[in-house]
Write a protein that holds these residues in place. Sequence first.
Motif, mmCIF file in Angstrom:
data_model
loop_
_atom_site.group_PDB
_atom_site.id
_atom_site.type_symbol
_atom_site.label_atom_id
_atom_site.label_comp_id
_atom_site.label_asym_id
_atom_site.label_seq_id
_atom_site.Cartn_x
_atom_site.Cartn_y
_atom_site.Cartn_z
ATOM 1 N N ASN A 24 0.827 -1.208 0.000
ATOM 2 C CA ASN A 24 0.000 0.000 0.000
ATOM 3 C C ASN A 24 0.859 1.254 0.000
ATOM 4 N N GLN A 28 0.955 4.140 -2.871
ATOM 5 C CA GLN A 28 0.744 5.547 -2.530
ATOM 6 C C GLN A 28 1.905 6.408 -3.021
ATOM 7 N N ARG A 29 3.119 5.898 -2.874
ATOM 8 C CA ARG A 29 4.293 6.660 -3.325
ATOM 9 C C ARG A 29 4.277 6.838 -4.836
ATOM 10 N N GLN A 31 1.638 6.810 -6.796
ATOM 11 C CA GLN A 31 0.566 7.749 -7.109
ATOM 12 C C GLN A 31 0.991 9.182 -6.821
ATOM 13 N N GLN A 32 1.711 9.394 -5.730
ATOM 14 C CA GLN A 32 2.194 10.723 -5.372
ATOM 15 C C GLN A 32 3.167 11.226 -6.439
#
Length: 108
Positions: A24, A28-29, A31-32
Amino acid sequence: MFKPVFAALALAIASASSAHAGDNLLVQRVQQEQAMNLPAKGMSMTEVERRFGTPTSKLDARGGGHPKQPVINRWMYPGYIVYFERSRVIHTVLNTPAGNNKNPSNPL
Protein backbone atom coordinates in the motif's frame (compact mmCIF):
# COMPACT_ATOMS: atom_id res chain seq x y z
CA MET A 1 2.47 -29.40 20.09
CA PHE A 2 -0.09 -26.73 19.29
CA LYS A 3 2.03 -23.82 20.57
CA PRO A 4 4.68 -24.06 17.79
CA VAL A 5 1.96 -24.43 15.14
CA PHE A 6 0.05 -21.46 16.58
CA ALA A 7 3.24 -19.36 16.74
CA ALA A 8 4.11 -20.19 13.13
CA LEU A 9 0.57 -19.35 12.01
CA ALA A 10 0.62 -16.05 13.91
CA LEU A 11 4.00 -15.18 12.35
CA ALA A 12 2.72 -15.99 8.85
CA ILE A 13 -0.34 -13.77 9.34
CA ALA A 14 1.78 -10.92 10.69
CA SER A 15 4.18 -11.22 7.76
CA ALA A 16 1.32 -11.17 5.26
CA SER A 17 -0.17 -8.07 6.92
CA SER A 18 3.20 -6.33 6.90
CA ALA A 19 3.77 -7.15 3.23
CA HIS A 20 0.31 -5.86 2.35
CA ALA A 21 0.97 -2.61 4.25
CA GLY A 22 4.28 -2.23 2.39
CA ASP A 23 2.48 -2.73 -0.93
CA ASN A 24 0.00 0.00 0.00
CA LEU A 25 2.82 2.41 0.83
CA LEU A 26 4.51 1.69 -2.49
CA VAL A 27 1.27 2.27 -4.40
CA GLN A 28 0.74 5.55 -2.53
CA ARG A 29 4.29 6.66 -3.32
CA VAL A 30 3.88 5.88 -7.04
CA GLN A 31 0.57 7.75 -7.11
CA GLN A 32 2.19 10.72 -5.37
CA GLU A 33 5.06 10.76 -7.91
CA GLN A 34 2.61 10.58 -10.84
CA ALA A 35 0.63 13.53 -9.49
CA MET A 36 3.74 15.72 -9.15
CA ASN A 37 5.44 17.77 -11.83
CA LEU A 38 8.84 16.02 -11.94
CA PRO A 39 11.60 15.77 -14.56
CA ALA A 40 10.62 13.09 -17.07
CA LYS A 41 12.74 10.26 -18.42
CA GLY A 42 14.72 11.36 -21.46
CA MET A 43 14.87 15.09 -20.61
CA SER A 44 18.30 16.68 -21.05
CA MET A 45 20.16 18.38 -18.22
CA THR A 46 19.58 21.72 -19.96
CA GLU A 47 15.82 21.09 -20.16
CA VAL A 48 15.66 20.06 -16.50
CA GLU A 49 17.54 23.14 -15.34
CA ARG A 50 15.48 25.45 -17.57
CA ARG A 51 12.17 23.99 -16.41
CA PHE A 52 12.88 23.18 -12.74
CA GLY A 53 15.61 25.69 -11.92
CA THR A 54 19.08 25.22 -10.53
CA PRO A 55 19.37 22.16 -8.28
CA THR A 56 20.19 22.69 -4.63
CA SER A 57 23.19 20.42 -5.15
CA LYS A 58 24.92 18.53 -7.95
CA LEU A 59 26.48 15.42 -6.47
CA ASP A 60 29.72 13.92 -7.75
CA ALA A 61 29.34 11.80 -10.87
CA ARG A 62 29.71 8.02 -10.54
CA GLY A 63 30.74 5.38 -13.05
CA GLY A 64 32.08 6.08 -16.51
CA GLY A 65 35.10 3.81 -16.19
CA HIS A 66 33.86 1.43 -18.87
CA PRO A 67 31.55 1.71 -21.91
CA LYS A 68 29.03 -0.56 -20.17
CA GLN A 69 29.14 1.66 -17.06
CA PRO A 70 28.09 5.14 -18.22
CA VAL A 71 28.50 8.23 -16.09
CA ILE A 72 25.60 8.69 -13.66
CA ASN A 73 24.94 12.24 -12.44
CA ARG A 74 22.63 13.09 -9.55
CA TRP A 75 21.00 16.44 -8.93
CA MET A 76 19.20 17.19 -5.70
CA TYR A 77 16.08 19.34 -5.60
CA PRO A 78 13.89 20.02 -2.57
CA GLY A 79 11.83 16.83 -2.26
CA TYR A 80 13.43 14.73 -5.01
CA ILE A 81 16.63 13.58 -6.73
CA VAL A 82 17.08 13.44 -10.50
CA TYR A 83 19.35 10.68 -11.88
CA PHE A 84 20.98 11.17 -15.28
CA GLU A 85 22.78 8.67 -17.49
CA ARG A 86 25.35 10.86 -19.14
CA SER A 87 23.15 13.93 -19.73
CA ARG A 88 19.65 12.40 -19.94
CA VAL A 89 17.16 11.76 -17.11
CA ILE A 90 16.77 8.07 -16.33
CA HIS A 91 14.77 8.42 -13.09
CA THR A 92 13.42 10.90 -10.56
CA VAL A 93 13.03 9.70 -6.97
CA LEU A 94 11.13 11.38 -4.15
CA ASN A 95 12.97 11.95 -0.89
CA THR A 96 10.91 10.21 1.75
CA PRO A 97 11.65 9.59 5.41
CA ALA A 98 11.05 5.86 4.90
CA GLY A 99 13.05 5.66 1.68
CA ASN A 100 16.59 4.41 1.32
CA ASN A 101 17.67 7.57 -0.50
CA LYS A 102 18.17 9.67 2.64
CA ASN A 103 21.89 10.08 1.98
CA PRO A 104 22.42 10.14 -1.78
CA SER A 105 26.00 11.36 -1.42
CA ASN A 106 26.96 7.75 -0.66
CA PRO A 107 28.12 5.73 -3.66
CA LEU A 108 25.43 4.08 -5.75
